[in-house]
Write a protein that holds these residues in place. Sequence first.
Motif, mmCIF file in Angstrom:
data_model
loop_
_atom_site.group_PDB
_atom_site.id
_atom_site.type_symbol
_atom_site.label_atom_id
_atom_site.label_comp_id
_atom_site.label_asym_id
_atom_site.label_seq_id
_atom_site.Cartn_x
_atom_site.Cartn_y
_atom_site.Cartn_z
ATOM 1 N N GLU A 1 0.813 -1.213 0.000
ATOM 2 C CA GLU A 1 0.000 0.000 0.000
ATOM 3 C C GLU A 1 0.848 1.265 0.000
ATOM 4 O O GLU A 1 0.384 2.327 -0.388
ATOM 5 N N THR A 2 2.086 1.165 0.437
ATOM 6 C CA THR A 2 2.957 2.328 0.476
ATOM 7 C C THR A 2 3.960 2.345 -0.677
ATOM 8 O O THR A 2 4.612 3.356 -0.902
ATOM 9 N N GLU A 3 4.077 1.249 -1.392
ATOM 10 C CA GLU A 3 5.013 1.171 -2.512
ATOM 11 C C GLU A 3 4.438 1.848 -3.748
ATOM 12 O O GLU A 3 3.229 1.838 -3.964
ATOM 13 N N ASN B 1 -4.789 -4.566 -24.592
ATOM 14 C CA ASN B 1 -3.452 -4.166 -24.163
ATOM 15 C C ASN B 1 -3.057 -5.010 -22.969
ATOM 16 O O ASN B 1 -3.882 -5.286 -22.093
ATOM 17 N N LEU B 2 -1.806 -5.398 -22.951
ATOM 18 C CA LEU B 2 -1.235 -6.126 -21.826
ATOM 19 C C LEU B 2 -0.350 -5.158 -21.052
ATOM 20 O O LEU B 2 0.377 -4.365 -21.655
ATOM 21 N N TYR B 3 -0.444 -5.208 -19.740
ATOM 22 C CA TYR B 3 0.361 -4.355 -18.877
ATOM 23 C C TYR B 3 1.065 -5.215 -17.827
ATOM 24 O O TYR B 3 0.484 -6.171 -17.306
ATOM 25 N N PHE B 4 2.299 -4.853 -17.525
ATOM 26 C CA PHE B 4 3.001 -5.422 -16.388
ATOM 27 C C PHE B 4 2.803 -4.481 -15.211
ATOM 28 O O PHE B 4 2.856 -3.258 -15.368
ATOM 29 N N LEU B 5 2.577 -5.044 -14.035
ATOM 30 C CA LEU B 5 2.571 -4.268 -12.797
ATOM 31 C C LEU B 5 3.974 -4.379 -12.223
ATOM 32 O O LEU B 5 4.422 -5.480 -11.874
ATOM 33 N N THR B 6 4.675 -3.255 -12.157
ATOM 34 C CA THR B 6 6.053 -3.271 -11.674
ATOM 35 C C THR B 6 6.175 -2.444 -10.405
ATOM 36 O O THR B 6 5.453 -1.475 -10.204
ATOM 37 N N ARG B 7 7.111 -2.872 -9.581
ATOM 38 C CA ARG B 7 7.435 -2.146 -8.365
ATOM 39 C C ARG B 7 8.501 -1.116 -8.731
ATOM 40 O O ARG B 7 9.544 -1.468 -9.290
ATOM 41 N N ALA B 8 8.256 0.135 -8.449
ATOM 42 C CA ALA B 8 9.183 1.197 -8.830
ATOM 43 C C ALA B 8 10.539 1.051 -8.138
ATOM 44 O O ALA B 8 11.574 1.373 -8.722
ATOM 45 N N SER B 9 10.549 0.534 -6.913
ATOM 46 C CA SER B 9 11.797 0.467 -6.141
ATOM 47 C C SER B 9 12.840 -0.460 -6.747
ATOM 48 O O SER B 9 14.036 -0.193 -6.647
ATOM 49 N N LYS C 1 -0.259 -9.816 -0.749
ATOM 50 C CA LYS C 1 0.363 -8.578 -0.290
ATOM 51 C C LYS C 1 -0.431 -7.337 -0.703
ATOM 52 O O LYS C 1 0.030 -6.215 -0.509
ATOM 53 N N GLY C 2 -1.599 -7.537 -1.303
ATOM 54 C CA GLY C 2 -2.416 -6.402 -1.707
ATOM 55 C C GLY C 2 -2.159 -5.908 -3.124
ATOM 56 O O GLY C 2 -2.789 -4.953 -3.571
ATOM 57 N N TYR C 3 -1.248 -6.548 -3.838
ATOM 58 C CA TYR C 3 -0.935 -6.099 -5.190
ATOM 59 C C TYR C 3 -2.100 -6.270 -6.161
ATOM 60 O O TYR C 3 -2.308 -5.447 -7.039
ATOM 61 N N GLY C 4 -2.856 -7.331 -6.011
ATOM 62 C CA GLY C 4 -3.971 -7.584 -6.925
ATOM 63 C C GLY C 4 -5.018 -6.479 -6.871
ATOM 64 O O GLY C 4 -5.506 -6.026 -7.909
ATOM 65 N N THR C 5 -5.347 -6.052 -5.676
ATOM 66 C CA THR C 5 -6.338 -4.984 -5.513
ATOM 67 C C THR C 5 -5.850 -3.696 -6.156
ATOM 68 O O THR C 5 -6.592 -3.020 -6.876
ATOM 69 N N ARG C 6 -4.587 -3.372 -5.918
ATOM 70 C CA ARG C 6 -4.041 -2.140 -6.503
ATOM 71 C C ARG C 6 -3.910 -2.249 -8.017
ATOM 72 O O ARG C 6 -4.149 -1.285 -8.732
ATOM 73 N N GLN C 7 -3.518 -3.427 -8.499
ATOM 74 C CA GLN C 7 -3.393 -3.607 -9.945
ATOM 75 C C GLN C 7 -4.742 -3.404 -10.634
ATOM 76 O O GLN C 7 -4.835 -2.679 -11.629
ATOM 77 N N LEU C 8 -5.790 -4.006 -10.102
ATOM 78 C CA LEU C 8 -7.108 -3.848 -10.710
ATOM 79 C C LEU C 8 -7.544 -2.390 -10.647
ATOM 80 O O LEU C 8 -8.110 -1.870 -11.620
ATOM 81 N N ARG C 9 -7.277 -1.701 -9.560
ATOM 82 C CA ARG C 9 -7.624 -0.284 -9.454
ATOM 83 C C ARG C 9 -6.937 0.526 -10.562
ATOM 84 O O ARG C 9 -7.558 1.372 -11.207
ATOM 85 N N LEU C 10 -5.659 0.245 -10.811
ATOM 86 C CA LEU C 10 -4.920 0.949 -11.871
ATOM 87 C C LEU C 10 -5.474 0.614 -13.253
ATOM 88 O O LEU C 10 -5.565 1.485 -14.130
ATOM 89 N N ILE C 11 -5.849 -0.628 -13.455
ATOM 90 C CA ILE C 11 -6.427 -1.046 -14.743
ATOM 91 C C ILE C 11 -7.778 -0.371 -14.953
ATOM 92 O O ILE C 11 -8.090 0.082 -16.065
ATOM 93 N N LYS D 1 -12.542 -11.397 -4.004
ATOM 94 C CA LYS D 1 -12.324 -10.356 -2.997
ATOM 95 C C LYS D 1 -11.750 -9.094 -3.653
ATOM 96 O O LYS D 1 -12.172 -7.980 -3.344
ATOM 97 N N ILE D 2 -10.812 -9.265 -4.578
ATOM 98 C CA ILE D 2 -10.202 -8.137 -5.296
ATOM 99 C C ILE D 2 -11.257 -7.382 -6.092
ATOM 100 O O ILE D 2 -11.319 -6.150 -6.059
ATOM 101 N N VAL D 3 -12.100 -8.122 -6.808
ATOM 102 C CA VAL D 3 -13.139 -7.488 -7.628
ATOM 103 C C VAL D 3 -14.123 -6.729 -6.733
ATOM 104 O O VAL D 3 -14.493 -5.585 -7.029
ATOM 105 N N LEU D 4 -14.531 -7.342 -5.645
ATOM 106 C CA LEU D 4 -15.471 -6.688 -4.733
ATOM 107 C C LEU D 4 -14.871 -5.410 -4.133
ATOM 108 O O LEU D 4 -15.560 -4.396 -4.018
ATOM 109 N N LYS D 5 -13.588 -5.449 -3.774
ATOM 110 C CA LYS D 5 -12.928 -4.258 -3.222
ATOM 111 C C LYS D 5 -12.873 -3.120 -4.236
ATOM 112 O O LYS D 5 -12.725 -1.964 -3.862
ATOM 113 N N ASN D 6 -12.969 -3.468 -5.517
ATOM 114 C CA ASN D 6 -12.916 -2.466 -6.579
ATOM 115 C C ASN D 6 -14.301 -2.141 -7.133
ATOM 116 O O ASN D 6 -14.414 -1.609 -8.239
#
Length: 179
Positions: A5-7, A72-80, A116-126, A151-156
């Motif tokens: 959530e902070t990354e 379109n295909l997207y990769f979810l990458t960690r900036a760090s 780790k919460g990445y799925g929820t954030r990825q769907l939000r970005l998509i 759960k990810i879909v419901l959160k979004n």
Amino acid sequence: MSASETETLLLVSPDIFHRREYTDMMGEWLRDGGPIIPSALVSGSLTYDEWLNRERKFESEDTCPRGMVPSNLYFLTRASDGKIVGAASVRWRLNKELLHNGGHIGYGIRPSERGKGYGTRQLRLILDKCRERKMEKVLITCLKENFPSQKIVLKNGGVLENTVTTSQGETFCRYWVEL
């Protein structure tokens, strides 16, 4: 608050510079033995460059293979560290098959990064990408027993419309997300 959530996470289009990260991610997925989602990640016998060229053809109505829809295909990458933690495919319209099962969006998180919460954030970005394209709502489907994805879909903001069973006997939940 989880670390994810902070990354800073970025949605990026696959590029030649992602070859090593892609290979690492796919090796991990193959060792895990579970389904690789989105299926657009699967290269089969293609080299990375051939796979990348194939995927780029889907981006335009003019070059999209017959019977398929632009996506379109997207990769979810960690900036760090630049690690690919997941991938998502967005289909910009639906055909009859995708309306029944498949939907607009397919997404997945590599096995070592799940929970780790990445799925929820990825769907939000998509979903933000869909809003940029002025889409009003999107269909997302997942296997009935895939509780993490539900759960990810419901959160979004997903709302379950119904379930459908394929000719192979798999039951999918069909969710709509209003944008």
